[in-house]
Design a protein around this motif. Structure first.
Motif, PDB file in Angstrom:
ATOM      1  N   ASP A  49      34.688  50.630  48.953  1.00 28.56           N
ATOM      2  CA  ASP A  49      35.463  49.811  48.013  1.00 28.56           C
ATOM      3  C   ASP A  49      36.935  49.868  48.411  1.00 28.56           C
ATOM      4  OD1 ASP A  49      36.330  48.269  45.941  1.00 28.56           O
ATOM      5  OD2 ASP A  49      36.082  49.801  44.386  1.00 28.56           O
ATOM      6  N   PRO A  50      37.345  49.073  49.412  1.00 22.00           N
ATOM      7  CA  PRO A  50      38.720  49.160  49.915  1.00 22.00           C
ATOM      8  C   PRO A  50      39.766  48.627  48.949  1.00 22.00           C
ATOM      9  CG  PRO A  50      37.558  47.349  50.965  1.00 22.00           C
ATOM     10  CD  PRO A  50      36.541  48.082  50.138  1.00 22.00           C
ATOM     11  N   LYS A  51      39.375  47.923  47.896  1.00 19.36           N
ATOM     12  CA  LYS A  51      40.346  47.334  46.976  1.00 19.36           C
ATOM     13  C   LYS A  51      41.239  48.381  46.320  1.00 19.36           C
ATOM     14  CE  LYS A  51      37.554  43.291  45.718  1.00 19.36           C
ATOM     15  NZ  LYS A  51      36.876  42.587  44.607  1.00 19.36           N
ATOM     16  N   LYS A  52      40.734  49.634  46.245  1.00 17.36           N
ATOM     17  CA  LYS A  52      41.490  50.679  45.557  1.00 17.36           C
ATOM     18  C   LYS A  52      42.782  51.042  46.285  1.00 17.36           C
ATOM     19  CE  LYS A  52      37.446  52.825  43.366  1.00 17.36           C
ATOM     20  NZ  LYS A  52      36.630  54.053  43.235  1.00 17.36           N
ATOM     21  N   ILE A  53      42.789  50.943  47.626  1.00 15.57           N
ATOM     22  CA  ILE A  53      43.986  51.351  48.367  1.00 15.57           C
ATOM     23  C   ILE A  53      44.456  50.289  49.352  1.00 15.57           C
ATOM     24  CG2 ILE A  53      43.640  53.833  48.171  1.00 15.57           C
ATOM     25  CD1 ILE A  53      42.352  53.874  50.856  1.00 15.57           C
ATOM     26  N   VAL A  54      43.755  49.173  49.465  1.00 13.86           N
ATOM     27  CA  VAL A  54      44.204  48.068  50.302  1.00 13.86           C
ATOM     28  C   VAL A  54      44.665  46.948  49.378  1.00 13.86           C
ATOM     29  CG1 VAL A  54      43.582  46.386  52.073  1.00 13.86           C
ATOM     30  CG2 VAL A  54      42.604  48.679  52.154  1.00 13.86           C
ATOM     31  N   HIS A  56      48.844  46.497  59.465  1.00 14.11           N
ATOM     32  CA  HIS A  56      47.779  45.492  59.439  1.00 14.11           C
ATOM     33  C   HIS A  56      46.466  46.093  59.944  1.00 14.11           C
ATOM     34  CE1 HIS A  56      46.416  41.288  59.404  1.00 14.11           C
ATOM     35  NE2 HIS A  56      45.789  41.565  60.528  1.00 14.11           N
ATOM     36  N   PHE A  57      46.525  46.792  61.078  1.00 10.20           N
ATOM     37  CA  PHE A  57      45.309  47.414  61.612  1.00 10.20           C
ATOM     38  C   PHE A  57      44.888  48.619  60.781  1.00 10.20           C
ATOM     39  CE2 PHE A  57      45.944  44.825  65.385  1.00 10.20           C
ATOM     40  CZ  PHE A  57      44.635  44.583  65.788  1.00 10.20           C
ATOM     41  N   ARG A  58      45.826  49.240  60.118  1.00  7.89           N
ATOM     42  CA  ARG A  58      45.457  50.302  59.174  1.00  7.89           C
ATOM     43  C   ARG A  58      44.590  49.734  58.055  1.00  7.89           C
ATOM     44  NH1 ARG A  58      46.926  50.901  53.398  1.00  7.89           N
ATOM     45  NH2 ARG A  58      46.716  53.110  52.914  1.00  7.89           N
ATOM     46  N   ASP A  59      44.943  48.535  57.556  1.00  5.86           N
ATOM     47  CA  ASP A  59      44.130  47.894  56.525  1.00  5.86           C
ATOM     48  C   ASP A  59      42.755  47.522  57.065  1.00  5.86           C
ATOM     49  OD1 ASP A  59      46.156  48.137  54.685  1.00  5.86           O
ATOM     50  OD2 ASP A  59      46.942  46.115  54.979  1.00  5.86           O
ATOM     51  N   ILE A  60      42.703  47.073  58.324  1.00  6.73           N
ATOM     52  CA  ILE A  60      41.400  46.774  58.940  1.00  6.73           C
ATOM     53  C   ILE A  60      40.549  48.033  59.012  1.00  6.73           C
ATOM     54  CG2 ILE A  60      40.272  46.011  61.073  1.00  6.73           C
ATOM     55  CD1 ILE A  60      42.658  44.204  61.608  1.00  6.73           C
ATOM     56  N   LEU A  61      41.174  49.152  59.382  1.00  4.23           N
ATOM     57  CA  LEU A  61      40.457  50.430  59.463  1.00  4.23           C
ATOM     58  C   LEU A  61      39.893  50.833  58.108  1.00  4.23           C
ATOM     59  CD1 LEU A  61      39.696  53.039  61.031  1.00  4.23           C
ATOM     60  CD2 LEU A  61      41.955  53.924  60.415  1.00  4.23           C
ATOM     61  N   LEU A  62      40.705  50.695  57.055  1.00  4.83           N
ATOM     62  CA  LEU A  62      40.250  51.079  55.720  1.00  4.83           C
ATOM     63  C   LEU A  62      39.133  50.167  55.232  1.00  4.83           C
ATOM     64  CD1 LEU A  62      43.660  51.898  53.992  1.00  4.83           C
ATOM     65  CD2 LEU A  62      42.004  53.486  54.962  1.00  4.83           C
ATOM     66  N   VAL A  63      39.257  48.886  55.502  1.00  6.69           N
ATOM     67  CA  VAL A  63      38.191  47.953  55.116  1.00  6.69           C
ATOM     68  C   VAL A  63      36.902  48.290  55.856  1.00  6.69           C
ATOM     69  CG1 VAL A  63      37.461  45.538  55.239  1.00  6.69           C
ATOM     70  CG2 VAL A  63      39.758  46.099  54.449  1.00  6.69           C
ATOM     71  N   LYS A  64      37.036  48.740  57.109  1.00  2.00           N
ATOM     72  CA  LYS A  64      35.869  49.088  57.922  1.00  2.00           C
ATOM     73  C   LYS A  64      35.173  50.346  57.409  1.00  2.00           C
ATOM     74  CE  LYS A  64      33.315  48.796  61.746  1.00  2.00           C
ATOM     75  NZ  LYS A  64      32.470  47.622  62.065  1.00  2.00           N
ATOM     76  N   TYR A 113      44.120  38.942  51.023  1.00  2.00           N
ATOM     77  CA  TYR A 113      43.370  38.468  52.186  1.00  2.00           C
ATOM     78  C   TYR A 113      42.217  39.414  52.520  1.00  2.00           C
ATOM     79  CZ  TYR A 113      47.481  35.516  52.971  1.00  2.00           C
ATOM     80  OH  TYR A 113      48.488  34.601  52.832  1.00  2.00           O
ATOM     81  N   LEU A 114      41.558  39.927  51.515  1.00  2.00           N
ATOM     82  CA  LEU A 114      40.506  40.916  51.741  1.00  2.00           C
ATOM     83  C   LEU A 114      39.371  40.327  52.585  1.00  2.00           C
ATOM     84  CD1 LEU A 114      39.577  43.783  51.179  1.00  2.00           C
ATOM     85  CD2 LEU A 114      38.472  42.965  49.094  1.00  2.00           C
ATOM     86  N   LYS A 115      39.004  39.091  52.350  1.00  2.00           N
ATOM     87  CA  LYS A 115      37.914  38.471  53.105  1.00  2.00           C
ATOM     88  C   LYS A 115      38.264  38.383  54.583  1.00  2.00           C
ATOM     89  CE  LYS A 115      34.917  34.395  53.181  1.00  2.00           C
ATOM     90  NZ  LYS A 115      34.623  33.075  52.568  1.00  2.00           N
ATOM     91  N   GLU A 116      39.504  38.017  54.900  1.00  3.34           N
ATOM     92  CA  GLU A 116      39.930  37.935  56.297  1.00  3.34           C
ATOM     93  C   GLU A 116      39.897  39.297  56.966  1.00  3.34           C
ATOM     94  OE1 GLU A 116      41.313  36.465  53.802  1.00  3.34           O
ATOM     95  OE2 GLU A 116      41.558  34.332  54.281  1.00  3.34           O
ATOM     96  N   PHE A 117      40.320  40.330  56.236  1.00  2.66           N
ATOM     97  CA  PHE A 117      40.250  41.691  56.786  1.00  2.66           C
ATOM     98  C   PHE A 117      38.803  42.102  57.040  1.00  2.66           C
ATOM     99  CE2 PHE A 117      44.616  42.492  54.997  1.00  2.66           C
ATOM    100  CZ  PHE A 117      45.193  42.840  56.197  1.00  2.66           C
TER     101      PHE A 117
END
Length: 577
Positions: A299-304, A287-295, A308-312
């Motif tokens: 364009d995090p959609k490629k690997i996340v 979960h925090f790995r996804d937060i890190l990638l979004v941060k 729930y992209l908006k929440e991240f």
């Protein structure tokens, strides 16, 4: 008898293999050009299609009417192989047939030509399980193979296979299957089975499968056996034994806000749902790995892969990058520790509290800057009055140390009484009555007094000549007795901030020209300041000027257990921690 989905929908042609385009292209070309090798090694993680590709290749090389490198699956040879009614294609498990006698028996059989097919094909699964003697026996076959023989060796641990075997085989790497490919296959099979699922179900299964199509199909198989025409996300989470995304977001949000009460309440709610803490630790880390990638990604959609992209994005926006990395570091250690813990809940809660009580780098820098500013302001008018004004509950220890500067201050010339001239001795005695004025005059380059210029402005007299005046026998006791004077000398030279921090250290050892200064664990803030690169040379330069020798300074932070290790193994054998 019911047939599992991963067997029922096993790929029957190369084109049906998901996510292995490079491997498929190479094998199809070999079949089309009749350039078949005598030995292949298929290596990759579980469930990526190694055995399926081996079965397809065994039919393709024996097919009477191959189609663009694929087996037709309609001719007599293909049907006999599919029905497992021919003895020329043998699949064996090296995990249970790993002895040298098993391979010797195999060696006696492979020399005979095939009974009904063009090639004899031996598929050896988990080949890395073979013993050393079995590998040596297999090597003899690979060195001089019959023309009708093909070996296909499948393994998940290619590093355990001897180089002599690898060098005689063609190696094909089966990579993890992408989340998109797994999702597409799951949707296709669900439709063929006459069922339907929420889109989030396919995404959840694909993410938890970790690139293994077989694992994903096993979970789908379990879901489709429910007496439901439509599978919901809650059903999938129940089967997988994982917590809901809502609870994960609640837990991560509480950790980010440093809310211990909410964190523990969410953990209790997850516990009551029956979620295993090993699974939860892996989930929260991902979960925090996804937060890190979004941060960090534009364009995090490629690997996340999430709905729930908006929440991240909201969580990532409330954190600094260093803060996310600190949390992930704690969760990484948690994932390792919790595997062997007797009480997993206690371990998880303890680390959750640790995350909530974390100190960010920004907070640490701010505290250091505040303390440094206070220390630098101490000598602005009168040192003693400034100290009394600056004392408060949070900084008692630091301020008390500066009261010691006032009470115990000596003139820097005291170090050199044995080496200075009689005139300088008299000047030193005359000035001992007003040490505060000496500090101010030492920091002002425009003031000159008799004798003081010889100490402050003349570097040659401050830095005692090593040839004429070097102190031969420097001991730890000597440095300890001079420690207050060394601190005062730092102040007189304009390093008030550093002096206020390093005064909390204790001289614990002197060996091999290295002076060891130890900070107690509660003084970690002072230690962090003193070991900053810009401060490391201040104390060694002063000590070397005072004693006329080459002494280096090593600072350490005292931690529980380190003293015992040093006692057992010796200080020189313990790295600084």
């Amino acid at each position: 008898m019911y047939k599992a989905l991963y067997r029922k929908y096993r790929s029957k042609t190369f084109d049906e293999l998901y996510g292995q385009e490079a491997v498929v292209a190479s094998l199809k070309n070999q079949v089309k050009n009749n350039e078949i090798s005598h030995a292949y090694i298929f290596q990759g993680t579980r469930g990526t299609g190694k055995t399926s590709a081996a079965k397809i290749l065994s039919r393709a090389v024996n097919c009477l009417h191959p189609l663009d490198g694929n087996p037709c699956n309609e001719c007599e040879n293909c049907k006999r192989i599919l029905n497992e009614s021919v003895l020329d294609v043998v699949e064996m498990d090296a995990a249970s047939n790993n002895g040298v006698d098993d391979i010797r028996d195999l060696k006696d059989k492979v020399i005979y030509p095939p009974q009904a097919l063009k090639y004899k094909v031996y598929i050896i699964d988990e080949v890395h399980m073979l013993s050393k003697g079995a590998f040596n026996a297999l090597l003899k076959i690979l060195e001089e193979p019959p023309r009708h023989l093909i070996f296909i060796l499948a393994t998940t641990e290619i590093e355990k296979i001897p180089a002599t075997i690898l060098s005689r085989s063609q190696k094909f790497n089966f990579k993890r299957i992408s989340v998109e490919d797994i999702e597409n296959n799951l949707k296709r099979i669900t439709e063929l089975e006459g069922k339907s699922c929420d889109d989030e179900v396919f995404t959840l299964i694909a993410k938890t499968a970790d690139g293994a199509m077989r694992d994903a199909l096993s979970v789908l198989d379990q879901l489709l056996t429910k007496n439901k025409d439509h599978i919901k996300l809650e059903d999938a989470m129940e089967v997988l034994g994982i917590s809901s995304s809502d609870l994960l977001f609640s837990l991560s949000s509480a950790m980010i806000k440093r809310d211990i009460n909410s964190s523990l309440n969410v953990i209790d709610e997850i516990y009551r749902e029956g979620v295993d803490f090993n699974t939860l630790s892996s989930q929260i880390l991902s979960h925090f790995r996804d937060i890190l990638l979004v941060k960090t990604l534009s364009d995090p959609k490629k690997i996340v892969y999430t709905t729930y992209l908006k929440e991240f994005q909201n969580l990532a926006g409330s954190l600094e990058l260093e803060d996310i990395l600190d949390i992930i570091e704690v969760l990484k250690e948690l994932a390792l520790e919790i595997k062997y813990a007797d009480n997993k809940r206690v371990v998880f809660e303890m680390n959750a509290i640790k995350i909530c009580n974390r100190s960010s780098k920004k907070d640490l820098e701010g505290r250091i800057k505040l303390l440094e500013d206070r220390i630098n302001n101490l000598g602005s008018s009168n040192l003693s009055n400034s100290l009394n004004n600056q004392i408060n509950n949070s900084d008692n220890k630091i301020e008390d140390s500066y009261n010691n500067f006032d009470d115990n201050y000596y003139n820097p010339g005291d170090f050199y009484k044995a080496e200075v001239s009689p005139t300088e001795k008299n000047f030193t005695s005359a000035n001992e009555e007003n040490p505060i004025e000496n500090i101010k005059e030492a920091s002002s380059p425009t003031i000159e007094k008799k004798g003081q210029s010889a100490i402050i402005e003349n570097d040659e007299k401050i830095n005692i000549s090593k040839e004429d005046n070097a102190i031969k026998d420097i001991s730890l006791d000597k440095i300890k007795s001079d420690w207050d004077k060394i601190i005062s000398e730092l102040v007189s030279r304009g390093n008030k901030g550093f002096a206020g921090f390093v005064c909390h250290a204790k001289a614990e050892g002197l060996h091999d020209n290295i002076l060891e200064l130890v900070f107690e664990e509660k003084d970690s803030l002072f230690y962090d300041y003193c070991v900053m690169p810009e401060h490391k040379t201040i104390l060694p330069e002063l000590i070397n000027n005072i004693y006329g020798t080459n002494i280096d300074v090593r600072m350490k932070l005292q931690k529980p257990g380190i003293d015992k290790l040093e006692e057992i193994f010796g200080k020189n054998n313990i790295e600084d921690i």
